[in-house]
Design an enzyme around this catalytic site. Structure first.
Site, PDB file in Angstrom:
ATOM      1  N   ASP A  22       0.857  -1.197   0.000  1.00  4.55           N
ATOM      2  CA  ASP A  22       0.000   0.000   0.000  1.00  4.55           C
ATOM      3  C   ASP A  22       0.888   1.240   0.000  1.00  4.55           C
ATOM      4  OD1 ASP A  22      -1.746   2.064   0.613  1.00  4.55           O
ATOM      5  OD2 ASP A  22      -2.053   1.423   2.696  1.00  4.55           O
ATOM      6  N   ASN A  24      -0.252   4.502  -0.322  1.00  5.54           N
ATOM      7  CA  ASN A  24      -0.835   5.779   0.125  1.00  5.54           C
ATOM      8  C   ASN A  24      -1.510   5.707   1.493  1.00  5.54           C
ATOM      9  OD1 ASN A  24      -2.984   4.263  -0.575  1.00  5.54           O
ATOM     10  ND2 ASN A  24      -3.878   5.687  -2.037  1.00  5.54           N
ATOM     11  N   ASP A  99      -5.498 -10.679 -15.391  1.00  2.00           N
ATOM     12  CA  ASP A  99      -6.564 -11.650 -15.183  1.00  2.00           C
ATOM     13  C   ASP A  99      -7.690 -11.303 -16.148  1.00  2.00           C
ATOM     14  OD1 ASP A  99      -8.119 -13.653 -13.711  1.00  2.00           O
ATOM     15  OD2 ASP A  99      -6.744 -13.201 -12.066  1.00  2.00           O
ATOM     16  N   ASP A 202      -9.919 -16.649 -16.138  1.00  2.00           N
ATOM     17  CA  ASP A 202     -10.745 -17.144 -15.037  1.00  2.00           C
ATOM     18  C   ASP A 202     -11.778 -18.166 -15.534  1.00  2.00           C
ATOM     19  OD1 ASP A 202     -11.366 -16.562 -12.155  1.00  2.00           O
ATOM     20  OD2 ASP A 202     -13.340 -16.113 -12.980  1.00  2.00           O
ATOM     21  N   GLU A 257      -7.636 -21.104 -16.202  1.00  2.00           N
ATOM     22  CA  GLU A 257      -8.067 -21.720 -14.942  1.00  2.00           C
ATOM     23  C   GLU A 257      -9.168 -22.697 -15.321  1.00  2.00           C
ATOM     24  OE1 GLU A 257      -9.901 -20.710 -10.541  1.00  2.00           O
ATOM     25  OE2 GLU A 257     -10.796 -19.888 -12.345  1.00  2.00           O
ATOM     26  N   HIS A 324      -4.893 -17.109  -4.648  1.00  2.00           N
ATOM     27  CA  HIS A 324      -5.822 -16.322  -3.833  1.00  2.00           C
ATOM     28  C   HIS A 324      -7.077 -17.097  -3.450  1.00  2.00           C
ATOM     29  CE1 HIS A 324      -7.125 -16.229  -7.899  1.00  2.00           C
ATOM     30  NE2 HIS A 324      -8.307 -15.782  -7.514  1.00  2.00           N
ATOM     31  N   ASP A 325      -7.204 -18.332  -3.948  1.00  2.00           N
ATOM     32  CA  ASP A 325      -8.371 -19.158  -3.590  1.00  2.00           C
ATOM     33  C   ASP A 325      -7.987 -20.342  -2.712  1.00  2.00           C
ATOM     34  OD1 ASP A 325     -10.076 -17.638  -5.245  1.00  2.00           O
ATOM     35  OD2 ASP A 325      -9.643 -18.908  -6.982  1.00  2.00           O
TER      36      ASP A 325
HETATM   37  C1  NOJ Z   1     -12.011 -18.167  -9.828  1.00  2.00           C
HETATM   38  C2  NOJ Z   1     -11.316 -17.054  -9.109  1.00  2.00           C
HETATM   39  O1  NOJ Z   1      -9.979 -17.419  -8.908  1.00  2.00           O
HETATM   40  C3  NOJ Z   1     -12.059 -16.828  -7.823  1.00  2.00           C
HETATM   41  O2  NOJ Z   1     -11.371 -15.977  -6.948  1.00  2.00           O
HETATM   42  C4  NOJ Z   1     -13.421 -16.293  -8.161  1.00  2.00           C
HETATM   43  O3  NOJ Z   1     -14.180 -16.171  -6.984  1.00  2.00           O
HETATM   44  C5  NOJ Z   1     -14.152 -17.219  -9.137  1.00  2.00           C
HETATM   45  N1  NOJ Z   1     -13.302 -17.700 -10.201  1.00  2.00           N
HETATM   46  C6  NOJ Z   1     -15.279 -16.498  -9.807  1.00  2.00           C
HETATM   47  O4  NOJ Z   1     -14.769 -15.552 -10.711  1.00  2.00           O
END
Ligand code: NOJ
Length: 545
Positions: A22, A24, A99, A202, A257, A324-325
């Protein structure tokens, strides 16, 4: 030529922009923050950065709900900041992957707002249908969303239902409409012209809904997927995008993905030049239990079989253990308490020495861990909220619900990057960060690990340097070696260069395999060779064959 492509020689580093740095002091990561850390990434040996979405968005699903593909969310900066990021990264030999979220948009996207007018051409950008039942008040089919609940929502203004495979704020685009392809190609071209290296796409294996018939299978999540997963139309569209756009940009990459992908479709994606690589989820599924909460211990033999199936089954893999998932990998597959360092390094070696492009998620290189157990109400993750809602209907004890919610919460891996032991771990000057900073910043942070030659960070640095220089590790063959129990080993070979990767995927002390005895060590997570002919807990060695 094919072997010379950048993604076959470089490590990808995934940045979750909201949590990286970050600049700012608003408690939210941003593009200038990323620019300020490019030297760090260059020093780590990174060649490609993948940015999770930075587009304008209501952030219901943290940017995976795009409201305008052509503008940057003000939390992250401006288009000028983005151009500067591209330029500064390029100076350091780093390319940027964005992305591409085009299975769905946000319901706040102008296309969707306009689509509510049945006479507008935008109506057909989405999947609007009349309901079933006499009054049309039942959804058009029985599909369920992958985020729980029905996959359709009714809009009284329109008098129709729209399809959303994720939340109701993420309406699915209608890929039967050629205008949608045109729009998406224009978006891709816009960023490619700017000098972006490519896209991580995605949920790209489910964009084409072949039919809208009722689905079979479990209602809990994703019922109906047999009608939209990896259909011919999906393959056709990806190939079309390749021909229309990527053929113009040979120095590029398309990463898919692809949830639930199988070998047959995986091969088709690669051989038909639809994608350059794709993420399978098979390793990530191994410890899953109820409600997608992760809590089974993984059997190393099953782990090995699963990983090798893909190594031998397709010509190129996108290798990852975190994103991130996904919860932090040391919590899932290592031992965060007794063998934090050892298991963190072992997992690094696993990930970076397979054949394919290695992906490292921010913080993985310093061994970041999940957040401690916390009140689920604190979560910023829409999946957590939705599961919490469903759990209300079940008579489970409170502690059990809390545990489930803590296990599925994606805040764990989205908590701020730990740069030092100062205020908010050096992520922000504000104490009020969008997700709280992990208390373990006192010992898990970049500054401390830079100074410790034995740190996970320095192990990553050495391993990435070896990777980048070694043709065997980059493009070499993958040759499985026979092992038992928790021992996993394989060879990588290119010309005369032959390496052995030897891992102990557990806390036990199995026998050192004969093929590894007396071999020169290039890198290991322990000092010296083990004395008693046994491997040590989570031992990992890269050997010259
Ligand atoms: C996969 C993404 O990585 C995830 O973070 C998202 O919630 C779902 N697709 C829906 O876009």
């Amino acid at each position: 030529m094919e072997n010379e492509r950048l993604f076959r020689h470089g490590v990808v580093y995934q940045i979750y922009p909201r949590s990286f740095c970050d600049s700012n002091g608003d408690g939210i990561g941003d593009l200038p923050g990323i620019i300020s850390k490019l030297d760090y990434l260059q020093n780590l040996g990174i060649k490609i950065i993948w940015l999770s979405p930075i587009y304008k968005s209501p952030l219901m699903d943290m940017g995976y709900d795009v409201a305008d593909y052509y503008s940057i969310h003000p939390d992250y900066g401006t288009m000028e900041d983005f151009d500067r990021l591209l330029e500064e990264a390029k100076k350091r030999g780093i390319r940027i992957v964005m992305d591409l979220v085009v299975n769905h948009t946000s319901d706040e996207h102008e296309w969707f707002i306009r689509s509510k007018d049945k006479t507008s051409p935008y109506h057909d950008y989405y999947i609007w249908r009349k309901g079933r039942g006499e009054d049309g008040m039942e959804p058009p089919n029985n599909w369920t969303s992958q985020f729980t609940g029905p996959a359709w929502s009714y809009d009284p203004e329109v008098g129709e239902w729209y399809l959303h495979l994720f939340s109701k704020k993420q309406p699915d685009l209608n890929w039967h409409n050629p205008k949608v392809l045109e729009e998406v190609e224009a978006i891709i071209d816009f960023y490619m012209k700017k000098g972006v290296y490519g896209f991580r796409c995605d949920v790209i294996n489910q964009i084409y809904k072949e039919s809208l018939e009722d689905g079979i299978g479990n209602a809990a999540s994703g019922r109906g997927s047999e009608h939209y997963l990896m259909k011919d139309g999906n393959h056709r569209i990806l190939r079309q995008i390749h021909d229309d756009i990527f053929a113009k940009y040979p120095d590029s990459v398309m990463i898919g993905e692809t949830f639930n992908v199988d070998l047959e479709n995986g091969r088709r994606f690669l051989e038909n030049q639809e994608l350059d690589m794709f993420f399978h989820f098979d390793l990530m599924e191994l410890d899953k239990a109820m409600f997608g909460a992760f809590h089974k211990k993984v059997n190393p033999e099953v782990w090995k079989k699963t990983a090798f199936k893909w190594q031998e089954g397709v010509s190129w893999n996108a290798n990852y253990l975190e994103n991130h998932d996904q919860l932090r990998s040391i919590n899932r597959f290592g031992d965060p308490k007794r063998y934090w360092k050892e298991s963190g390094k072992m997992l690094a070696m696993f990930n970076l020495c397979l054949r394919g492009t290695p992906f490292v998620y921010e913080g993985q290189e310093i061994g970041m861990l999940n957040l401690p157990m916390r009140d689920p109400a604190k979560s910023k993750d829409c999946v957590s909220w939705m599961v919490a809602d469903i759990l209300k209907k079940y008579p489970f004890p409170k502690w059990f619900k809390r545990r489930i919610l803590n296990r599925i919460d994606r805040d764990h891996e989205r908590a701020p990057m730990q740069w030092n032991d100062g205020v908010s771990a050096g992520f922000s000057t504000s104490k009020d960060t969008w997700i709280e900073v992990n208390e373990n910043k006192s010992y898990i942070n970049v500054e401390a690990e830079k100074a410790d030659p034995d740190s996970i960070l320095n192990f990553y640095r050495r391993l990435i340097a070896i990777h980048n220089e070694s043709e065997a590790l980059c493009t070499g063959e993958f040759i499985p070696l026979e092992t038992k129990g928790s021992v996993i080993a394989w060879k990588r070979k290119s010309g005369d260069e032959e390496l052995i990767v030897l891992l102990n995927f557990g806390k036990g002390k199995p026998k050192l395999p004969a093929f590894a005895k007396g071999k020169e060590t290039l890198l290991s997570n322990y000092e010296g060779e083990s004395k008693n002919g046994k491997l040590r807990p989570f031992e990992a060695c890269l050997l010259k064959a």
